[in-house]
Design a protein around this motif. Structure first.
Motif, mmCIF file in Angstrom:
data_model
loop_
_atom_site.group_PDB
_atom_site.id
_atom_site.type_symbol
_atom_site.label_atom_id
_atom_site.label_comp_id
_atom_site.label_asym_id
_atom_site.label_seq_id
_atom_site.Cartn_x
_atom_site.Cartn_y
_atom_site.Cartn_z
ATOM 1 N N CYS A 177 1.278 -13.666 0.499
ATOM 2 C CA CYS A 177 1.326 -12.675 -0.580
ATOM 3 C C CYS A 177 1.804 -11.371 0.029
ATOM 4 O O CYS A 177 1.201 -10.859 0.976
ATOM 5 N N HIS A 178 2.911 -10.844 -0.490
ATOM 6 C CA HIS A 178 3.459 -9.615 0.072
ATOM 7 C C HIS A 178 3.747 -8.612 -1.042
ATOM 8 O O HIS A 178 4.064 -8.980 -2.178
ATOM 9 N N GLY A 179 3.628 -7.347 -0.712
ATOM 10 C CA GLY A 179 3.874 -6.290 -1.691
ATOM 11 C C GLY A 179 3.642 -4.936 -1.066
ATOM 12 O O GLY A 179 3.025 -4.820 0.003
ATOM 13 N N GLU A 180 4.135 -3.894 -1.730
ATOM 14 C CA GLU A 180 3.993 -2.537 -1.218
ATOM 15 C C GLU A 180 2.526 -2.128 -1.132
ATOM 16 O O GLU A 180 1.666 -2.686 -1.829
ATOM 17 N N ALA A 181 2.248 -1.140 -0.301
ATOM 18 C CA ALA A 181 0.883 -0.623 -0.169
ATOM 19 C C ALA A 181 0.417 -0.031 -1.488
ATOM 20 O O ALA A 181 1.171 0.670 -2.171
ATOM 21 N N GLY A 182 -0.816 -0.323 -1.863
ATOM 22 C CA GLY A 182 -1.414 0.287 -3.042
ATOM 23 C C GLY A 182 -1.159 -0.418 -4.356
ATOM 24 O O GLY A 182 -1.608 0.062 -5.401
#
Length: 229
Positions: free
Chosen positions: A30-35
């Motif tokens: 699972c990957h995604g920008e911080a926050g």
């Protein structure tokens, strides 16, 4: 935190992803920008505010323990965040420690409902079906290899959570990458869903979000730019 959690479209997508990884006994990223909410969704899926607190404060038993045992049985998941510059042996020890305690909770529930009787036999860690590892960028190649081996030996489902690009990093580890079953991009909230969340947060603070008010509109615009940056 559980009381204030707002179920969004992205959280539902994460839940579907995590359930698929657990069901197929595979490895997922699972990957995604911080926050954007990756960690909150993962903790929510594992009921870690309830189960994690319980296993951290391991001690005298009470009548309320049965509720936690039942929750642990439903999710059969642990949530783990490695330290910065972690030692790979310590990572495996920490994970096995959590597996043992959550597995013991599952075992207690199975005994309470009559599905298990007699003296405890076998390894309760096997009752844990999914390990979610946050901040996966911190893991060393040796730690990744140890986790891959744990997956192979015990058919343990694993989810690695990290920043964009972590999926490309894992391409450098063919034995691990070949076992990936799912990759999930945790996206930022759209404008409509952002307004939905903010309206409820404003309400909890005893205020009203008014998009005709310049200050409120400016605040919403700033938040939207931050989550889409």
């Amino acid at each position: 935190m559980a009381r204030d959690f707002i179920i969004t479209k992205e959280h539902r997508r994460f839940k579907e992803f995590a359930t698929a990884v657990r069901k197929d006994k595979t490895i997922g990223i699972c990957h995604g920008e911080a926050g954007v909410g990756k960690t909150l969704s993962a903790r929510r899926y594992a009921h870690w505010d309830e189960v994690g607190t319980f296993v951290d404060e391991w001690g005298p038993r009470t009548e309320d323990d049965a509720k936690v045992h039942a929750t642990a049985h439903r999710c059969r998941t642990i949530f783990y965040t490695p330290e910065v510059l972690p030692r790979h042996k310590q990572i495996m020890t920490d994970i096995q420690h959590l597996q043992m305690r959550v597995g013991s909770c599952v075992d207690e529930h199975l005994r309470a409902i009559g599905k298990v009787t007699g003296i405890r036999v076998g390894d309760v860690t096997k009752l844990v079906e999914l390990v979610i590892i946050d901040e996966a960028e911190r893991l060393t190649p040796t730690a990744l290899e140890l986790l891959r081996d744990e997956h192979d030996r015990h058919e343990l489902a694993i989810i690695f959570i990290g920043m964009p690009g972590i999926d490309q990093r894992f391409r450098h580890y063919p034995q691990l990458y070949s076992r990936l079953g799912f990759s999930h991009n945790y996206r930022s909230l759209g404008r409509d869903e952002l307004l939905f969340v903010l309206e409820r947060q404003w309400r909890r603070l005893g205020a009203t979000l008014d998009m005709d008010d310049f200050t409120d509109a400016q605040a919403v615009g700033l938040m939207q730019r931050r989550v889409t940056a």
